[in-house]
Design a protein around this motif. Structure first.
Motif, PDB file in Angstrom:
ATOM      1  N   LEU A  68     -74.867  -3.742 -32.725  1.00 35.59           N
ATOM      2  CA  LEU A  68     -75.382  -4.473 -31.895  1.00 35.59           C
ATOM      3  C   LEU A  68     -75.937  -3.998 -30.816  1.00 35.59           C
ATOM      4  CD1 LEU A  68     -73.401  -7.598 -32.886  1.00 35.59           C
ATOM      5  CD2 LEU A  68     -75.681  -7.403 -33.349  1.00 35.59           C
TER       6      LEU A  68
ATOM      7  N   GLU B   7     -77.920 -12.740 -24.665  1.00 32.78           N
ATOM      8  CA  GLU B   7     -77.236 -13.578 -25.210  1.00 32.78           C
ATOM      9  C   GLU B   7     -76.912 -13.495 -26.996  1.00 32.78           C
ATOM     10  OE1 GLU B   7     -80.073 -16.926 -25.104  1.00 32.78           O
ATOM     11  OE2 GLU B   7     -80.342 -16.968 -22.795  1.00 32.78           O
ATOM     12  N   GLU B   8     -77.744 -13.488 -28.153  1.00 32.59           N
ATOM     13  CA  GLU B   8     -77.510 -12.816 -29.480  1.00 32.59           C
ATOM     14  C   GLU B   8     -76.655 -12.162 -29.502  1.00 32.59           C
ATOM     15  OE1 GLU B   8     -82.332 -14.195 -31.474  1.00 32.59           O
ATOM     16  OE2 GLU B   8     -81.440 -11.778 -29.950  1.00 32.59           O
TER      17      GLU B   8
ATOM     18  N   ASP C   9     -74.135 -11.726 -27.660  1.00 34.93           N
ATOM     19  CA  ASP C   9     -73.124 -12.338 -26.533  1.00 34.93           C
ATOM     20  C   ASP C   9     -72.421 -12.765 -27.815  1.00 34.93           C
ATOM     21  OD1 ASP C   9     -72.626 -10.774 -24.289  1.00 34.93           O
ATOM     22  OD2 ASP C   9     -73.853 -12.963 -23.520  1.00 34.93           O
ATOM     23  N   GLN C  10     -73.239 -13.324 -27.940  1.00 39.09           N
ATOM     24  CA  GLN C  10     -72.830 -14.176 -29.949  1.00 39.09           C
ATOM     25  C   GLN C  10     -72.408 -13.440 -31.081  1.00 39.09           C
ATOM     26  OE1 GLN C  10     -76.343 -16.732 -30.353  1.00 39.09           O
ATOM     27  NE2 GLN C  10     -75.955 -18.361 -28.905  1.00 39.09           N
ATOM     28  N   GLU C  11     -73.331 -12.636 -31.168  1.00 37.06           N
ATOM     29  CA  GLU C  11     -72.731 -11.618 -32.573  1.00 37.06           C
ATOM     30  C   GLU C  11     -71.464 -11.148 -32.546  1.00 37.06           C
ATOM     31  OE1 GLU C  11     -73.967 -11.580 -35.505  1.00 37.06           O
ATOM     32  OE2 GLU C  11     -75.240 -13.420 -34.865  1.00 37.06           O
TER      33      GLU C  11
ATOM     34  N   ILE D  99     -82.721  -7.403 -30.154  1.00 38.89           N
ATOM     35  CA  ILE D  99     -82.071  -8.615 -29.847  1.00 38.89           C
ATOM     36  C   ILE D  99     -81.861  -8.636 -28.329  1.00 38.89           C
ATOM     37  CG2 ILE D  99     -80.927  -8.658 -31.917  1.00 38.89           C
ATOM     38  CD1 ILE D  99     -78.661  -7.957 -30.408  1.00 38.89           C
ATOM     39  N   THR D 100     -81.792  -9.910 -28.204  1.00 34.51           N
ATOM     40  CA  THR D 100     -81.389 -10.185 -26.619  1.00 34.51           C
ATOM     41  C   THR D 100     -80.221 -10.360 -26.574  1.00 34.51           C
ATOM     42  OG1 THR D 100     -81.080 -12.549 -26.527  1.00 34.51           O
ATOM     43  CG2 THR D 100     -83.438 -12.216 -26.662  1.00 34.51           C
TER      44      THR D 100
END
Length: 172
Positions: free
Chosen positions: A149, A161-162, A164-166, A158-159
């Protein structure tokens, strides 16, 4: 995968099924001529064999999961309690069949083989449900996923935010 638990579960299941066959053979041949106390002992013995089969299935089913301490302690306490319940009259009523004693010894060894140590298994420490996931030890798969990631984040695929979510999903 917890190989020791898988091997212990398979060996326990195979040996318990063999013991069940041995039990049925003994009952067919000798129970007609024995006293009621033998029948009571053999029914206790059947309970222990069924527990061994169930425990073997539990070990096989949970060989890919991180252990939870209270569940493992419960399993570790049931086996000695059933052993004492079953074999409290061991000397008086166990058949003169030494194979019963040998199989009993190996059933107990295989049950112990599938139990985790003080801190869980080597690659799978206990889940600590009372604390946040950052304080837990992380397995190598989680760390590998996080590294991939991070590479995707650095390459711009990926950003933040993405990422952090993953990351939150991986640590849970």
């Amino acid at each position: 995968m917890i190989k020791r638990r898988l091997v212990g579960g398979i060996l326990l299941l195979v040996l318990a099924l063999f013991e069940l066959l041995l039990f049925i053979t003994y009952c067919v041949e000798y129970l007609d001529y024995s006293q009621l106390t033998d029948a009571v002992f053999m029914s206790k013995y059947l309970v222990f064999m069924i527990w061994s089969i169930v425990l073997g299935i539990i070990y096989i089913a949970t060989c890919k999961r991180r252990p939870v301490k209270w569940q493992e302690v419960t399993l570790a306490c049931i086996t000695p309690a059933l052993t004492l319940f079953t074999y409290s009259s061991l000397i008086a009523y166990l058949p003169a069949y030494n194979l019963f004693r040998l199989v009993l010894f190996f059933l107990i060894v295989f049950q112990c083989l599938g139990l985790p140590g003080k801190n869980g298994f080597k690659d799978y420490p206990y889940k600590d449900q009372g604390h946040d996931s950052q304080s837990q030890g992380h397995d190598s798969q989680s760390i590998d996923k996080l590294a991939k990631l991070k590479e995707l984040l650095d390459s711009g695929a990926i950003t933040q935010e993405e990422f952090d979510q993953e990351k939150e999903k991986i640590w849970k």
